[in-house]
Design a protein around this motif. Structure first.
Motif, mmCIF file in Angstrom:
data_model
loop_
_atom_site.group_PDB
_atom_site.id
_atom_site.type_symbol
_atom_site.label_atom_id
_atom_site.label_comp_id
_atom_site.label_asym_id
_atom_site.label_seq_id
_atom_site.Cartn_x
_atom_site.Cartn_y
_atom_site.Cartn_z
ATOM 1 N N VAL A 163 -53.289 -2.473 -3.489
ATOM 2 C CA VAL A 163 -54.337 -3.414 -3.888
ATOM 3 C C VAL A 163 -55.559 -3.267 -2.978
ATOM 4 O O VAL A 163 -56.707 -3.319 -3.439
ATOM 5 C CB VAL A 163 -53.809 -4.865 -3.871
ATOM 6 N N VAL A 164 -55.315 -3.078 -1.691
ATOM 7 C CA VAL A 164 -56.431 -2.902 -0.755
ATOM 8 C C VAL A 164 -57.220 -1.646 -1.104
ATOM 9 O O VAL A 164 -58.466 -1.654 -1.122
ATOM 10 C CB VAL A 164 -55.920 -2.832 0.694
ATOM 11 N N GLU A 165 -56.531 -0.547 -1.399
ATOM 12 C CA GLU A 165 -57.221 0.691 -1.770
ATOM 13 C C GLU A 165 -57.997 0.512 -3.073
ATOM 14 O O GLU A 165 -59.109 1.036 -3.217
ATOM 15 C CB GLU A 165 -56.210 1.830 -1.908
ATOM 16 N N ARG A 166 -57.438 -0.234 -4.001
ATOM 17 C CA ARG A 166 -58.139 -0.491 -5.264
ATOM 18 C C ARG A 166 -59.415 -1.287 -5.010
ATOM 19 O O ARG A 166 -60.467 -1.001 -5.584
ATOM 20 C CB ARG A 166 -57.238 -1.264 -6.232
ATOM 21 N N LEU A 167 -59.315 -2.304 -4.143
ATOM 22 C CA LEU A 167 -60.485 -3.129 -3.827
ATOM 23 C C LEU A 167 -61.576 -2.314 -3.146
ATOM 24 O O LEU A 167 -62.763 -2.467 -3.454
ATOM 25 C CB LEU A 167 -60.086 -4.308 -2.943
ATOM 26 N N VAL A 168 -61.178 -1.457 -2.222
ATOM 27 C CA VAL A 168 -62.150 -0.619 -1.530
ATOM 28 C C VAL A 168 -62.872 0.282 -2.526
ATOM 29 O O VAL A 168 -64.108 0.444 -2.475
ATOM 30 C CB VAL A 168 -61.462 0.216 -0.434
ATOM 31 N N ALA A 169 -62.116 0.877 -3.461
ATOM 32 C CA ALA A 169 -62.724 1.759 -4.468
ATOM 33 C C ALA A 169 -63.683 0.984 -5.366
ATOM 34 O O ALA A 169 -64.793 1.454 -5.655
ATOM 35 C CB ALA A 169 -61.637 2.434 -5.303
ATOM 36 N N LEU A 170 -63.276 -0.197 -5.809
ATOM 37 C CA LEU A 170 -64.139 -1.003 -6.678
ATOM 38 C C LEU A 170 -65.412 -1.414 -5.955
ATOM 39 O O LEU A 170 -66.509 -1.341 -6.515
ATOM 40 C CB LEU A 170 -63.387 -2.237 -7.171
ATOM 41 N N ARG A 171 -65.282 -1.849 -4.702
ATOM 42 C CA ARG A 171 -66.449 -2.275 -3.942
ATOM 43 C C ARG A 171 -67.395 -1.106 -3.687
ATOM 44 O O ARG A 171 -68.610 -1.292 -3.549
ATOM 45 C CB ARG A 171 -66.007 -2.898 -2.603
ATOM 46 N N SER A 172 -66.860 0.112 -3.654
ATOM 47 C CA SER A 172 -67.691 1.298 -3.429
ATOM 48 C C SER A 172 -68.359 1.781 -4.702
ATOM 49 O O SER A 172 -69.252 2.638 -4.646
ATOM 50 C CB SER A 172 -66.835 2.443 -2.853
ATOM 51 N N THR A 173 -67.923 1.255 -5.845
ATOM 52 C CA THR A 173 -68.448 1.704 -7.131
ATOM 53 C C THR A 173 -69.789 1.046 -7.409
ATOM 54 O O THR A 173 -69.914 -0.178 -7.327
ATOM 55 C CB THR A 173 -67.449 1.360 -8.256
ATOM 56 N N MET A 174 -70.782 1.836 -7.744
ATOM 57 C CA MET A 174 -72.132 1.341 -7.947
ATOM 58 C C MET A 174 -72.176 0.171 -8.927
ATOM 59 O O MET A 174 -72.895 -0.803 -8.718
ATOM 60 C CB MET A 174 -73.006 2.487 -8.460
ATOM 61 N N HIS A 175 -71.417 0.235 -9.991
ATOM 62 C CA HIS A 175 -71.456 -0.805 -11.018
ATOM 63 C C HIS A 175 -70.795 -2.109 -10.576
ATOM 64 O O HIS A 175 -71.051 -3.153 -11.176
ATOM 65 C CB HIS A 175 -70.790 -0.294 -12.303
ATOM 66 N N PHE A 176 -69.940 -2.060 -9.552
ATOM 67 C CA PHE A 176 -69.220 -3.264 -9.111
ATOM 68 C C PHE A 176 -69.600 -3.662 -7.685
ATOM 69 O O PHE A 176 -69.001 -4.566 -7.104
ATOM 70 C CB PHE A 176 -67.705 -3.028 -9.184
ATOM 71 N N GLU A 177 -70.602 -3.022 -7.141
ATOM 72 C CA GLU A 177 -70.916 -3.117 -5.719
ATOM 73 C C GLU A 177 -71.252 -4.534 -5.251
ATOM 74 O O GLU A 177 -70.915 -4.920 -4.137
ATOM 75 C CB GLU A 177 -72.085 -2.174 -5.398
ATOM 76 N N VAL A 178 -71.932 -5.320 -6.086
ATOM 77 C CA VAL A 178 -72.355 -6.654 -5.644
ATOM 78 C C VAL A 178 -71.603 -7.765 -6.385
ATOM 79 O O VAL A 178 -72.006 -8.919 -6.344
ATOM 80 C CB VAL A 178 -73.884 -6.836 -5.805
ATOM 81 N N ALA A 179 -70.508 -7.420 -7.051
ATOM 82 C CA ALA A 179 -69.685 -8.435 -7.726
ATOM 83 C C ALA A 179 -68.916 -9.247 -6.686
ATOM 84 O O ALA A 179 -68.706 -8.796 -5.551
ATOM 85 C CB ALA A 179 -68.721 -7.775 -8.699
ATOM 86 N N SER A 180 -68.475 -10.426 -7.069
ATOM 87 C CA SER A 180 -67.735 -11.286 -6.143
ATOM 88 C C SER A 180 -66.354 -10.700 -5.848
ATOM 89 O O SER A 180 -65.793 -9.935 -6.642
ATOM 90 C CB SER A 180 -67.566 -12.678 -6.746
ATOM 91 N N VAL A 181 -65.818 -11.075 -4.692
ATOM 92 C CA VAL A 181 -64.478 -10.644 -4.318
ATOM 93 C C VAL A 181 -63.460 -11.123 -5.340
ATOM 94 O O VAL A 181 -62.522 -10.393 -5.698
ATOM 95 C CB VAL A 181 -64.120 -11.159 -2.908
ATOM 96 N N GLN A 182 -63.657 -12.341 -5.853
ATOM 97 C CA GLN A 182 -62.701 -12.893 -6.824
ATOM 98 C C GLN A 182 -62.620 -12.028 -8.079
ATOM 99 O O GLN A 182 -61.527 -11.734 -8.585
ATOM 100 C CB GLN A 182 -63.098 -14.322 -7.213
ATOM 101 N N SER A 183 -63.782 -11.602 -8.589
ATOM 102 C CA SER A 183 -63.768 -10.794 -9.812
ATOM 103 C C SER A 183 -63.136 -9.431 -9.562
ATOM 104 O O SER A 183 -62.357 -8.931 -10.393
ATOM 105 C CB SER A 183 -65.186 -10.635 -10.357
ATOM 106 N N CYS A 205 -60.911 -8.731 -7.272
ATOM 107 C CA CYS A 205 -59.468 -8.932 -7.076
ATOM 108 C C CYS A 205 -58.741 -8.959 -8.412
ATOM 109 O O CYS A 205 -57.641 -8.395 -8.545
ATOM 110 C CB CYS A 205 -59.212 -10.216 -6.307
ATOM 111 N N GLU A 206 -59.342 -9.604 -9.397
ATOM 112 C CA GLU A 206 -58.694 -9.661 -10.716
ATOM 113 C C GLU A 206 -58.566 -8.273 -11.323
ATOM 114 O O GLU A 206 -57.526 -7.909 -11.887
ATOM 115 C CB GLU A 206 -59.471 -10.599 -11.640
ATOM 116 N N LEU A 207 -59.621 -7.478 -11.227
ATOM 117 C CA LEU A 207 -59.552 -6.114 -11.750
ATOM 118 C C LEU A 207 -58.535 -5.290 -10.980
ATOM 119 O O LEU A 207 -57.758 -4.527 -11.570
ATOM 120 C CB LEU A 207 -60.920 -5.436 -11.665
ATOM 121 N N ALA A 208 -58.512 -5.460 -9.664
ATOM 122 C CA ALA A 208 -57.605 -4.672 -8.827
ATOM 123 C C ALA A 208 -56.148 -5.007 -9.108
ATOM 124 O O ALA A 208 -55.294 -4.115 -9.195
ATOM 125 C CB ALA A 208 -57.933 -4.904 -7.349
ATOM 126 N N VAL A 209 -55.848 -6.290 -9.232
ATOM 127 C CA VAL A 209 -54.456 -6.730 -9.415
ATOM 128 C C VAL A 209 -53.974 -6.465 -10.838
ATOM 129 O O VAL A 209 -52.825 -6.046 -11.047
ATOM 130 C CB VAL A 209 -54.322 -8.217 -9.065
#
Length: 328
Positions: A170-190, A192-196
Motif C-alpha cells: 500500500v505504501v508503494e502504491r501511495l508513493v507511485a500515485l503521489r508521483s503521478t502528474m495527474h494525482f500529484e495534488v489530490a488529497s491523501v484520502q482519495s 488511499c482509496e485508489l491504493a487500497v
C-alpha cells in the motif's frame, strides 16, 4: 426588444457551448455556464493577455482566430470552439504565452474557478470533459511519431533495484500515485482509496501485459520498472516508468485499447477501473481537480514539443564544418 435580444444571446451562447466546447455541455450545464460568462470583442492585432501575466480567466473563441505566441516556438492558432488560457489556470501559473488576435475576434470569458465549481456540481459533465480532452489529444500524440512526444524513460540504479524487489505494498502504491502528474495534488484520502481498492499487477521482463482491445476501462500506474506501449499505423512507441499513468491523458478516453503493453523490465503496476475513479471523485472532488491539472500540464508539454519540432523543421540545415576545396 432588449429582453428578446438577451434571450437570443443566451440561446446563441448555449448552442455554442453544447456544440463546440469540449464536453459538449448538456442544456442545464450550458445555461449555468452562460450566466457566468461575459463577452469580449477585440480587433486584429490586439493583445488579449501577455506572457507572465496572472492567470484567472479562460477564453472561449466564439469567432475569429487567436495566436498563442512564445519566443523560440511556432505560433499556436486557436479558432472557433477552442478554449485558451485554461491550461495556465489549471496549473496555477502565470500565462505561458502571449495571446494576440490574428483576426477580429469575439470571445466568451469565464472565471476559471467558476468553471471548476460547475464541474463539481455536475460530475457527469466533469467526466465528459475529461474524456473529450483525452480524445482531443489523440491526434497530437499520433502526429508526434514515433515517440508520441514523450521523453525516453530509463531506470536509475535505485529504480532498477526497486523493480526487482517491489511488492506493490500500500505504501508503494501511495508513493507511485503521489508521483503521478495527474494525482500529484489530490488529497491523501482519495489516493488511499485508489491504493487500497486497486489491484497490483506484477510482470517479468518481456511479458506481454495487454493486446489491443484488452485494456477496457482500466487505468494503469507504474509502481516500479518500465513498461512499453506501442501501436502500428502510425507507429508509436512510448516507455513509461515509476510514477507514470500509462498513456496519460489518452487513457482517460480509453485509448489504451489501441495499444499493446509489455514489461520492458521486471515491473509492478497498480490498476483500477474507471468506475473506482468515479466513485472516489464523487466523495473527493479534489481528485478531479488534480486530474484536470495533470491534463493541462501534459497537453501543454505536448503542444510545446509540437511547436518546437515545427519550428526546427522550418530552419535551414546548419552549414557543414567541413569545407571542400577544388583544384582548378
Amino acid at each position: 426588444m432588449h429582453a428578446e435580444l438577451d434571450r437570443a444571446t443566451r440561446v446563441k451562447r448555449e448552442l455554442f457551448l453544447r456544440a463546440l466546447v469540449p464536453g459538449k455541455a448538456p442544456p442545464p450545464v450550458a445555461r449555468q455556464l452562460v450566466k457566468m460568462m461575459r463577452e469580449l470583442s477585440a480587433p486584429r492585432g490586439a493583445v488579449l493577455y501577455q506572457r507572465g501575466a496572472p492567470a484567472k480567466d479562460a477564453y472561449f473563441v466564439y469567432e475569429g482566430t487567436v495566436d498563442l505566441l512564445a519566443e523560440g516556438e511556432a505560433s499556436m492558432p486557436m479558432e472557433k470552439g477552442d478554449v485558451m488560457g485554461m491550461i495556465d489556470c489549471a496549473i496555477q501559473r502565470p500565462r505561458g504565452r502571449t495571446a494576440v488576435a490574428r483576426t477580429d475576434v469575439d470571445l466568451l470569458v469565464i472565471d476559471a474557478q467558476d468553471w471548476m465549481d460547475v464541474f463539481e456540481e455536475n460530475l457527469g459533465y466533469s467526466r465528459m470533459v475529461m474524456d473529450t480532452l483525452g480524445r482531443m489529444q489523440r491526434p497530437l500524440v499520433l502526429e508526434l511519431t514515433p515517440d508520441g512526444g514523450v521523453p525516453a524513460r530509463e531506470l536509475g540504479p535505485e529504480e532498477a533495484l526497486h523493480a526487482g524487489v517491489a511488492a506493490g505494498t500500500v505504501v508503494e502504491r501511495l508513493v507511485a500515485l503521489r508521483s503521478t502528474m495527474h494525482f500529484e495534488v489530490a488529497s491523501v484520502q482519495s489516493l488511499c482509496e485508489l491504493a487500497v481498492r486497486g489491484d497490483v499487477l506484477r510482470a517479468t521482463a518481456g511479458t506481454r501485459l495487454l493486446q489491443p482491445g484488452e485494456a477496457g476501462d482500466r487505468f494503469f500506474v507504474v509502481i516500479a520498472g518500465l513498461v512499453e506501449v506501442e501501436r502500428d499505423d502510425p507507429t508509436v512507441r512510448i516507455t513509461h516508468g515509476p510514477g507514470d499513468l500509462v498513456l496519460g491523458n489518452l487513457s482517460l478516453a480509453g485509448a489504451l485499447d489501441e495499444f499493446r503493453m509489455s514489461a520492458r523490465t521486471d515491473a509492478v503496476l497498480l490498476t483500477f477501473p474507471r468506475s473506482l475513479l468515479d466513485d472516489v471523485i464523487e466523495d473527493h472532488f479534489d481528485l478531479a481537480q488534480s486530474i484536470f491539472r495533470g491534463i493541462a500540464i501534459e497537453r501543454d508539454r505536448l503542444m510545446t514539443v509540437r511547436a518546437q519540432r515545427q519550428l526546427a523543421s522550418q530552419r535551414p540545415p546548419p552549414l557543414s564544418s567541413h569545407t571542400e576545396t577544388t583544384t582548378p
